[in-house]
Scaffold this active site. Structure first.
Site, short mmCIF file in Angstrom:
data_model
loop_
_atom_site.label_atom_id
_atom_site.label_comp_id
_atom_site.label_asym_id
_atom_site.label_seq_id
_atom_site.Cartn_x
_atom_site.Cartn_y
_atom_site.Cartn_z
N GLY A 1 1.37 1.08 -4.25
CA GLY A 1 2.15 0.06 -4.93
C GLY A 1 3.36 0.60 -5.67
N VAL B 1 0.81 -1.22 0.00
CA VAL B 1 0.00 0.00 0.00
C VAL B 1 0.84 1.28 0.00
CG1 VAL B 1 -2.04 -1.03 1.06
CG2 VAL B 1 -0.21 -0.13 2.52
N TYR B 2 2.16 1.16 0.05
CA TYR B 2 2.98 2.36 0.02
C TYR B 2 2.89 3.03 -1.35
CZ TYR B 2 5.22 0.89 4.43
OH TYR B 2 5.47 0.52 5.73
N VAL B 3 2.37 4.24 -1.36
CA VAL B 3 2.18 5.01 -2.59
C VAL B 3 1.42 4.17 -3.62
CG1 VAL B 3 3.29 6.71 -4.12
CG2 VAL B 3 4.48 5.94 -2.06
N LYS C 1 4.50 -6.27 2.80
CA LYS C 1 3.39 -6.52 3.73
C LYS C 1 2.06 -6.64 3.01
CE LYS C 1 5.70 -3.25 6.80
NZ LYS C 1 6.26 -2.42 5.70
#
Length: 328
Positions: A56, A52-54, A78
């Site tokens: 993907g 979920v960081y940016v 994660k």
């Protein structure tokens, strides 16, 4: 750079882990790749990201940087938070895990993930279902090891006992928030990890930037602490006790001719049970500053002062147990 085994596995990771949450956001792709290359040149081998960081984008940038050195890198990502706008696009059910791992593998441009972590507990899914799905991923070779993040101590212990009972793979690590201004895990989680040999890879080791020394008691005008919500918000960090810790860190930095960030990270590096703090950086200058935490040892007298000023207040049942501790 020194290396440590992660939990009770044979996986060797660098004493610092490079977090990639800013990659593709406040850090450009060019600077992100340069940062990773500098990290590898200094002996670092441990990278942490999340699907979920940016949205993907972080995984995509990491994939580009490690493509030609995949076997040298310990790659962690994660699963848990929403990645699609439908009921099964969130959580750690078998369906979401299987969908999410395939998407992460594609973005990372790799056929395996070294450390696959549950981002936070999912109350809607039985832990048996989650662990069985993760066990299948390890058996298939798509995942090498599993870990968790942001768990209560009882949640971690339940997970470990469920794995032992069913002969599933175990979580070898946990990723909690932990720093000189966030020592909540000292209450139960730290002793549990030491007892069960679970590696600890703390996030926010600088308290969301609070321990860099750039902030005063006045309201901040820039940086993560300007956020109105979240763990790194000013409302959470700007307490009298935290400023007492910050003042001790700044004093130690001057005494040791180091920066406050280096002192805060060094304290963690020398903390029993800590495997590899996850540090992030928005700029190459911040990266170089953080890397200055390795290659030296903080004197015990300074470490003890920081430990004392940042310690949690004496609480039940710890003070009760200590009162009746046996002398041998």
């Amino acid at each position: 750079m020194q290396y440590r085994l992660l939990g009770r596995s044979g996986l060797a990771v660098s004493e610092l882990c490079l977090g990639t949450m800013t990659f593709g956001n406040t850090t450009s792709e060019t600077d992100s790749i340069e940062m990773m290359n500098r990290f590898f040149e200094k002996g670092g081998n441990f990278l942490d990201t999340a699907n979920v960081y940016v949205s993907g984008r972080s995984e995509e940038i990491v994939g580009k940087a490690i493509k030609d050195r995949r076997s040298e890198v310990v790659l962690a990502t994660k699963v848990r938070f929403a990645t699609a706008n439908h009921p099964n696009g969130v959580g750690v059910s078998r369906k979401h895990i299987m969908d999410a791992v395939e998407a992460s593998l594609k973005r990372l441009d790799t056929d395996y993930i070294d450390l696959y972590q549950v981002h936070v507990w999912d109350h809607a899914t039985p832990i048996e279902e989650t662990l069985r799905a993760l066990d299948d991923l390890v058996t298939s070779g798509k995942v090498r090891y599993i870990g968790c993040s942001n768990f209560f101590a009882w949640q971690l212990m339940k997970s470990l006992s469920t794995s032992d009972w069913n002969r599933y793979v175990r979580f070898i690590s946990i990723q909690p928030q932990y720093s000189l201004v966030s020592r909540e895990m000292d209450r139960e989680m730290l002793s549990l990890c030491l007892e069960e040999n679970v590696g600890i890879i703390p996030w926010a080791p600088l308290g969301g930037g609070f321990l860099t020394g750039r902030y005063t008691r006045e309201e901040p005008v820039s940086g993560r602490l300007t956020s109105k919500q979240g763990e790194s918000s000013w409302a959470i960090r700007a307490s009298q006790s935290n400023f007492a810790v910050l003042e001790a860190v700044v004093k130690a930095a001057k005494e040791l001719e180091r920066t406050p960030a280096q002192v805060a990270l060094s304290w963690l590096l020398q903390r029993k049970g800590i495997t590899s703090p996850i540090f992030g950086a928005s700029t190459l200058e911040q990266f170089e500053d953080n890397m200055g935490a390795i290659g030296w040892t903080m004197p015990d007298s300074v470490w003890n002062k920081l430990d004392e000023v940042s310690a949690l207040p004496s609480e039940y049942p710890n003070r009760f147990i200590a009162k009746f501790a046996r002398p041998f």
